[in-house]
Design an enzyme around this catalytic site. Structure first.
Site, PDB file in Angstrom:
ATOM      1  CG  ASN A   1      -0.383  -0.096   2.537  1.00 21.63           C
ATOM      2  OD1 ASN A   1       0.539  -0.860   2.762  1.00 21.63           O
ATOM      3  ND2 ASN A   1      -0.912   0.675   3.478  1.00 21.63           N
TER       4      ASN A   1
ATOM      5  CD  GLU B   1      -1.312   5.161   4.712  1.00 23.97           C
ATOM      6  OE1 GLU B   1      -1.964   4.246   5.240  1.00 23.97           O
ATOM      7  OE2 GLU B   1      -0.677   6.011   5.379  1.00 23.97           O
TER       8      GLU B   1
ATOM      9  CB  CYS C   1      -5.334  -1.202  -1.538  1.00 20.95           C
ATOM     10  SG  CYS C   1      -6.578  -0.209  -0.717  1.00 20.95           S
TER      11      CYS C   1
ATOM     12  CD  GLU D   1      -5.615  -5.582  -0.862  1.00 27.24           C
ATOM     13  OE1 GLU D   1      -4.896  -4.549  -0.810  1.00 27.24           O
ATOM     14  OE2 GLU D   1      -6.491  -5.825  -0.018  1.00 27.24           O
TER      15      GLU D   1
ATOM     16  CB  CYS E   1     -11.003  -1.522   0.655  1.00 33.49           C
ATOM     17  SG  CYS E   1     -10.232  -1.113  -0.933  1.00 33.49           S
TER      18      CYS E   1
ATOM     19  CB  CYS F   1      -9.053  -4.196  -3.149  1.00 33.27           C
ATOM     20  SG  CYS F   1      -7.717  -3.006  -2.918  1.00 33.27           S
TER      21      CYS F   1
END
Length: 133
Positions: free
Chosen positions: A43, A45, A54, A56, A85, A88
């Site tokens: 991930n 940010e 993310c 994934e 999430c 994803c």
């Protein structure tokens, strides 16, 4: 589950590359292609939270842009073994619908929950739902 030990280990290791200065919630992903290649993601940010991405999705996007389109497994390592999430889940449904999903508790790597995208995202909306031209 022993056949997936390599991607589980790779997902845990991928967490080291996470850029999570705000949440401190480091996630790593390892995506296994049909050719046996493992593609990593972590991930990332941003201070503008909506621009974050993310692990994934990073792994899937990276694999797709490297020419891989068929995936057999996706391991996701996070504190507590969190599920993906919604964003994803949508990308997994579209690009890795047949992949086994392994949710790994990074703090307790023996705690693995195996699932599928059909379980995580029932009644999916994908290209199959779009009208054909």
């Amino acid at each position: 589950m022993t056949e997936n030990i390599a991607i589980i280990t790779e997902a845990i290791n991928a967490r080291e590359n996470a850029q999570a200065p705000y949440s401190k919630f480091r996630v790593g992903a390892a995506l296994l292609t049909d050719t046996g290649k493992i593609i990593h993601g972590a991930n990332v940010e941003s201070a503008s939270y909506g621009l974050s991405c993310c692990a994934e999705r990073i792994a899937i996007f990276k694999a797709l842009t490297e020419g891989h389109t068929v995936f057999s497994a996706l391991a996701i390592a996070s504190p507590g073994g969190a599920a993906p999430c919604g964003a994803c889940r949508q990308i997994i449904a579209e690009y890795a619908p047949k992949a086994d999903i392994l949710l790994v508790d990074a703090d307790n790597p023996n705690s693995i929950h195996k699932t599928t995208i059909s379980t995580l995202l029932p009644l999916q909306f994908t290209a199959n739902n779009l009208p054909s031209n």
